[in-house]
Design a protein around this motif. Structure first.
Motif, PDB file in Angstrom:
ATOM      1  N   LEU A 150       0.844  -1.192   0.000  1.00 56.02           N
ATOM      2  CA  LEU A 150       0.000   0.000   0.000  1.00 56.02           C
ATOM      3  C   LEU A 150       0.884   1.249   0.000  1.00 56.02           C
ATOM      4  N   ALA A 151       1.965   1.195   0.763  1.00 59.85           N
ATOM      5  CA  ALA A 151       2.886   2.335   0.804  1.00 59.85           C
ATOM      6  C   ALA A 151       3.443   2.599  -0.586  1.00 59.85           C
ATOM      7  N   GLU A 152       3.771   1.535  -1.323  1.00 56.82           N
ATOM      8  CA  GLU A 152       4.273   1.708  -2.693  1.00 56.82           C
ATOM      9  C   GLU A 152       3.216   2.365  -3.563  1.00 56.82           C
ATOM     10  N   GLU A 168      -1.513  -6.902   1.942  1.00 57.71           N
ATOM     11  CA  GLU A 168      -0.680  -5.729   2.220  1.00 57.71           C
ATOM     12  C   GLU A 168      -1.355  -4.428   1.776  1.00 57.71           C
ATOM     13  N   GLN A 169      -2.353  -4.579   0.888  1.00 55.11           N
ATOM     14  CA  GLN A 169      -3.081  -3.391   0.413  1.00 55.11           C
ATOM     15  C   GLN A 169      -4.279  -3.102   1.296  1.00 55.11           C
ATOM     16  N   ALA A 170      -4.682  -4.091   2.124  1.00 60.61           N
ATOM     17  CA  ALA A 170      -6.034  -4.039   2.659  1.00 60.61           C
ATOM     18  C   ALA A 170      -6.188  -3.339   4.012  1.00 60.61           C
ATOM     19  N   TYR A 171      -5.182  -3.458   4.891  1.00 60.40           N
ATOM     20  CA  TYR A 171      -5.426  -3.021   6.266  1.00 60.40           C
ATOM     21  C   TYR A 171      -4.532  -1.879   6.699  1.00 60.40           C
ATOM     22  N   ALA A 172      -5.105  -0.972   7.461  1.00 63.48           N
ATOM     23  CA  ALA A 172      -4.334   0.118   8.074  1.00 63.48           C
ATOM     24  C   ALA A 172      -4.588   0.068   9.575  1.00 63.48           C
ATOM     25  N   ASP A 223       0.906  -2.880 -12.706  1.00 66.45           N
ATOM     26  CA  ASP A 223       1.343  -3.129 -11.335  1.00 66.45           C
ATOM     27  C   ASP A 223       0.878  -2.042 -10.369  1.00 66.45           C
ATOM     28  N   ASP A 224       0.886  -0.793 -10.842  1.00 64.78           N
ATOM     29  CA  ASP A 224       0.664   0.311  -9.907  1.00 64.78           C
ATOM     30  C   ASP A 224      -0.725   0.926  -9.984  1.00 64.78           C
ATOM     31  N   GLN A 225      -1.343   0.854 -11.133  1.00 62.80           N
ATOM     32  CA  GLN A 225      -2.659   1.477 -11.329  1.00 62.80           C
ATOM     33  C   GLN A 225      -2.675   2.906 -10.825  1.00 62.80           C
ATOM     34  N   LYS A 226      -1.721   3.715 -11.268  1.00 63.17           N
ATOM     35  CA  LYS A 226      -1.710   5.104 -10.814  1.00 63.17           C
ATOM     36  C   LYS A 226      -2.442   5.977 -11.809  1.00 63.17           C
ATOM     37  N   MET A 227      -3.052   6.992 -11.235  1.00 61.83           N
ATOM     38  CA  MET A 227      -3.881   7.909 -12.007  1.00 61.83           C
ATOM     39  C   MET A 227      -3.134   8.509 -13.192  1.00 61.83           C
ATOM     40  N   ARG A 228      -1.861   8.829 -12.992  1.00 63.35           N
ATOM     41  CA  ARG A 228      -1.159   9.577 -14.048  1.00 63.35           C
ATOM     42  C   ARG A 228      -0.530   8.679 -15.112  1.00 63.35           C
ATOM     43  N   GLN A 229      -0.664   7.362 -14.925  1.00 64.00           N
ATOM     44  CA  GLN A 229      -0.143   6.464 -15.963  1.00 64.00           C
ATOM     45  C   GLN A 229      -1.208   6.307 -17.052  1.00 64.00           C
TER      46      GLN A 229
END
Lengths: 409, 230, 409
Positions: A157-159, A199-203, C68-74
């Motif tokens: 999630l940090a990435e 790793e994406q799911a919990y905070a 991999d990243d699904q970022k808005m700016r890609q």
């Protein structure tokens, strides 16, 4: 007993009369039984791992929620028993661990990206034994108390958020009045999990911090309980249900994650089917061997009948011979299984198909699990079905007419 | 009381599409302690008669009595018991169970009868000695000559002291010297233990040992000679 | 018929029971192999189809790193014209452009973070089955209408119905604040909880306006007719991309590596099982043929004494085995085909399959797929192993000395 003694002796010696055939059959039974147990151990290992992992994330063997929480996982549907009252009820209870927590959906926003997460307000001291990751392996640090002001998120999630330890993020959720409740947090730690999805799911934030942010005093939305063994959750389930009324809903892990529950049942079924299929493939050879053995010995059987041995004794003799063969084959197979599984118990690396295993819900290391109960099941099925399969040739042998049999060329 | 009594025995076999009368109204009576030879050419009915007496075969009609009891109406289980306890058998060949040693073969019947092992061992040792097989107790049938095998069979037949011993062509596979020895053994046992012997044979020399010679042809008794009187 | 053939055939039927038991083992395994392979491959193609049909398609045009990243700016710039070009190039309508953004969806009293797809209403139904899964209301129709379709679980969690308004809050491609108000026109149900909870679709026009996309999007989905043309189509799609762009065209395997690996893992474990079955059959054949050779030792001795070469006898044994193997293969394949075709029309279900199936986007009833490969592969391998098993008995004859052989009683 004298009779039984002579039957045992005859069966044993007859078994070794045609040693080539017996050895081939032993090989076949050995390989078959080995395959039964080996495959079962792999399956068990996989399912065990899957369930242990999933229960770790769930977490707990038994959970308690507001009855409407499942359909509407919002802070409005709080556990009706106050945190203080929960402490009073369960602090002395005989659980491995238990914890109450705040669990609500939230949006996490960094300078660059936003994502949906599940916010978990936890008391780190209470969750140490429940958590699916080791606090000490968290990069940075895990929360130190229920009133910790920091946040711990997954590495992945940090990435995605393009953020790191020490940076700030904003967490946004709703309070019971449906008003936006948000707060900035500094990231203090990053945890790792078996799968990227987790790793994406919990905070994670402190429980008291979460309660303040959501303006709910000491209320929580989820209480989790851990018993000794996931296979036997009834004691925990009963202890919890008996302590609460129906203003809360108590569920076992397999009620919550029906896929997992079904998986366990399906795998048990698969193990049995596999054992039976292998046995059937073996049974042709077994029956064939017995038919040949009887065929070769028609005259002797006639002689024994003529000398006054009862047909039942002939039947018994063939059955005993078959049981000897199966028992020896089982010994070979069980030994082979033990000898091949024990060295593999440190785990088989199947990371080449890691992402595929993730789809099945399994991890990339496979730890075969050799259970005595599975060995007994396989052996029991083989002996029982083997006995049944031997009945026909044995019965035929006992039905010979002595005069005809003895003169058969 | 007679050892064996047959009344009006009939037995027909079907072979191909032909009916063969193996026994055609046969009636005989054999006294206790008799030494009887049944002689007939092949297919003359002697084996059928022997099997009927031994309860191995049920006649189509007629009555068979062994030691005064009627046996042709017994069940299979009762017949098995009769064979086990009252009759000793010696067959032409394949007399022994190949996986058992000489002693175990002799003990076989006793073991099925439930005789305790110590007693079995004593009896079998004594009998093997009596039939001249001392020292060969632990050999298996495959390791013995034909004559030795037949002796083991005889030892087994008389081990449990049956009143009646039935032998079907016991000398068929033996050379003449061995056959003579076997017949000497039979006569001795007949004398010493007063055991009734019924031997089916078409071997002329065997017949000379018989006290009574019954000749059969096409399922009928054609001749019944008391050779002792002669 | 040739004399050797006749001899082999007659020898085979000397012990009909034994021959049938041995062929029985082959038939049993063949039926299982045909059925299981058909089921497996039926399942795999369904798994692939269903997984890809939900969203992924067979390939996509994306910015590098997007998968991999699904970022808005890609972004993929000028996405609609590019999609049109690809349609022209491929002469296929099964091409659709999309944008994707994370947004906070708020109803009157609930808010959840979700993924919002901006789709071309005209083409989306040709690449995804979500439009077809709308269970109440309707799918999107206009590219510029302020409308949204959401999943059933999300609708329940947001406590909304068709006709209600949703507010979407997020950040635009430039990081600025983005907001839109849309009407719920349809609710879809895929059966996969994650999708039904986390996904919403709005028209691409609205999406581009709301998130300041300036004509850009994130992915162009391409669906083809069969998996094996994927590389070819991939190349055509690449040829259309502007030379200056660094866009990539990942195929389904690159986008969902788990799918292929899950299949590979499953193939691996099933092949282990098949192999064991085949080995057990070989044992059975070995046993039978060895017995059949051993019991004919004397007979073989005589013909060898008459001057027949041991090699010829060996070939006789192999011929007998081949005949037996052929019977087993033909009967097994036929019976397997009959059984499998029954299930091909009627489908197969077992308890617990619903949950298992949902995990892999499969229907609750499975239909095996029979083809020449699944029909013949198993029986062919069984036949091969049958012949291998007969080698030892056949070769054994060569070591035989005629005089010794004749002496055996």
């Amino acid at each position: 007993m004298h009779l039984f003694g002579i039957l045992l002796r005859l069966a044993w010696r007859n078994l070794w009369r045609n040693h080539r055939r017996t050895i081939i059959m032993l090989g076949a039974i050995g390989v078959g039984v080995w395959a039964m147990i080996f495959m079962t151990a792999l399956t068990r290992g996989m399912v065990d791992q899957m369930i242990t992992d999933s229960i770790g994330v769930l977490p707990g063997h038994v959970q308690m929620h507001h009855p409407d929480y499942r359909d509407d996982p919002s802070i409005s549907n709080r556990v009706s028993i106050s945190d203080a009252a929960l402490n009073e009820k369960f602090d002395d209870a005989d659980f491995e661990a238990w914890a109450s927590r705040v669990r609500v959906p939230a949006v996490i926003t960094s300078e660059r990206e936003s994502r949906g997460v599940t916010l978990l307000g936890v008391d780190p001291a209470a969750e140490r034994d429940i958590s699916f990751f080791d606090y000490d392996e968290v990069e940075g640090r895990f929360l130190e108390s229920a009133s910790d002001q920091g946040i711990v998120i997954g590495k992945r999630l940090a990435e995605t958020l393009e953020t790191e330890i020490g940076k700030r993020i904003v967490l946004m959720s709703q309070d019971p009045e449906n008003d936006i409740a948000d707060r900035g947090f500094r990231i203090v730690g990053l945890y790792s999990a078996n799968t990227k999805a987790i790793e994406q799911a919990y905070a994670y934030i402190g429980k008291t911090t979460a309660q303040k942010m959501l303006r709910v005093d000491d209320a929580t939305t989820e209480v989790v309980f851990l018993g000794e063994d996931y296979r036997n959750v009834e004691p925990v389930y009963e202890a919890v249900t008996s302590a609460v009324d129906d203003t809360v809903l108590v569920q076992r892990w397999f009620d919550i994650d029906t896929y997992l529950g079904t998986m366990l049942g399906v795998m048990d079924g698969f193990v049995l089917v596999w054992v039976v299929v292998i046995f059937l493939a073996l049974s042709f050879g077994l029956v064939n061997t017995l038919v040949m053995a009887v065929f070769e010995r028609v005259r002797e059987i006639g002689l024994m009948l003529a000398l006054g041995m009862k047909p039942a004794s002939i039947l018994g003799q063939i059955l005993i011979e078959s049981m000897f063969l199966l028992a020896l084959g089982l010994a070979v197979g069980n030994f082979l299984a033990w000898a091949t599984i024990v060295p593999l118990q440190d785990g088989i690396d199947i990371s080449v198909v890691a992402e595929g295993m993730e789809m099945w819900g399994a991890s990339s290391m496979l730890y075969p699990k050799l259970y005595a109960s599975d060995m007994i099941l396989a052996s029991g099925v083989v002996l029982l079905l083997g006995f049944l399969a031997s009945l026909s040739p044995a019965w035929r042998a006992s039905r010979y007419e002595p005069v005809e049999a003895i003169t058969k060329v | 009381m007679s050892a064996v009594r047959c009344v009006n025995l009939c037995k027909t076999y079907r072979q191909g599409d032909q009916d063969i009368k193996a026994l055609d109204h046969v009636s005989i009576e054999i006294d206790e302690g008799d030494f009887v030879c049944l002689s007939a050419p092949s297919g003359g009915g002697k084996t059928t008669l022997l099997n009927a007496i031994g309860g191995l075969d049920i006649p189509d009609s007629g009555e068979v009595y062994v030691a005064g009891g009627r046996i042709d109406n017994l069940s299979k289980g009762e017949l098995a018991d009769l064979r086990l306890k009252q009759i000793g058998f010696v067959f032409q060949a394949y007399n022994l169970i190949p996986v058992l040693t000489a002693r175990e073969n002799v003990e076989f019947v006793m073991q099925v009868q439930g005789v305790p092992s110590a007693e079995r061992r004593d009896k079998s040792n004594a009998i093997l000695k009596e039939v001249g097989l001392e020292g060969l107790e632990t050999r298996r049938p495959g390791e013995m000559s034909g004559g030795q095998q037949q002796r083991v069979a005889v030892a087994r037949a008389i081990a449990s002291r049956p009143a009646l011993v039935l032998a079907d062509e016991p000398t068929a596979n033996l050379d003449s010297k061995t056959a003579d020895e076997l017949m000497e053994l039979f006569t001795q046992l007949n004398k010493h233990h007063n055991t009734t012997f019924v031997i089916a044979t078409h071997d002329q020399r065997v017949m000379t040992y018989a006290g009574r010679l019954i000749r059969m042809l096409d399922g009928r008794i054609v001749d019944d000679i008391d050779q002792r009187a002669a | 018929m040739n004399l050797v053939f006749r001899l082999a055939w007659r020898n085979l039927w000397r012990h009909p029971r034994r021959t049938w038991l041995t062929t029985g083992a082959m038939v049993f395994s063949n039926i299982l192999l045909v059925f299981m392979m058909s089921l497996q491959f039926g399942m795999y193609s369904l798994m692939i189809d269903n997984s890809l049909q939900i969203f992924t398609g067979h390939m996509q045009v994306q910015a590098p790193g997007y998968k991999d990243d699904q970022k808005m700016r890609q972004i993929v710039p000028d996405i609609v014209p590019l999609a049109n070009e690809i349609r022209d190039e491929l002469k296929s309508e099964r091409v659709a452009a999309r944008g994707w953004a994370f947004a906070l969806a708020s109803s009157e009293d609930r808010s959840f973070g979700i993924g919002v797809y901006g789709v071309e209403p005209e083409f989306e139904a040709r690449v995804s089955n979500i439009p077809g899964l709308v269970s109440s209301g309707r799918y999107l129709t206009e590219n510029n209408a302020a409308e949204i379709v959401i999943g059933t679980v999300l609708a329940r969690n947001l406590r909304v119905e068709i006709g209600d308004e949703l507010t979407l809050l997020g950040s635009g491609v430039d990081g600025s604040f983005a907001a839109a108000v849309v009407d719920i026109v349809g609710i879809f149900e895929s059966g996969v909880t994650d999708i039904d909870r986390n996904i919403a679709e709005i028209p691409l026009g609205i999406f581009q306006d709301t998130f300041f996309m300036e004509g850009a999007g994130h992915q162009i989905v391409v669906v083809v007719d069969a998996l094996d043309v994927v590389p070819e189509v991939q190349a055509s799609v690449r040829s259309v991309l502007p030379v200056s762009s660094n866009l990539v065209v990942p195929d389904w395997d690159e986008m969902m590596p788990g799918l292929k690996q899950a299949i590979q893992a499953d193939i691996g474990s099933s092949f282990f099982m098949y192999f064991i079955l085949v080995v057990l059959v070989s044992f059975s054949v070995l046993n039978t043929q060895l017995m059949s050779v051993l019991e004919r030792t004397r007979e073989f001795g005589i013909v060898m004494a008459l001057g027949l070469r041991p090699g010829k006898l060996g070939r006789l044994v192999l011929l007998e085995t081949a005949m037996m193997g052929l019977i087993g293969t033909v009967l097994g394949a036929a019976a397997g085909a009959i059984l499998t075709s029954w299930f091909t029309t009627n489908g197969l279900a077992f308890p617990g399959m619903d949950e298992m199936a949902a995990q892999f986007n499969l229907p609750a009833r499975m239909f095996p797929q029979i083809n020449l490969l699944t029909l013949l592969a198993g029986p062919a391998i069984v036949f091969m192993f049958t012949m291998l098993a007969a080698i030892y008995p056949a070769v054994r004859l060569r070591w035989q000395n005629p005089v010794d052989a004749m002496r055996v009683a």
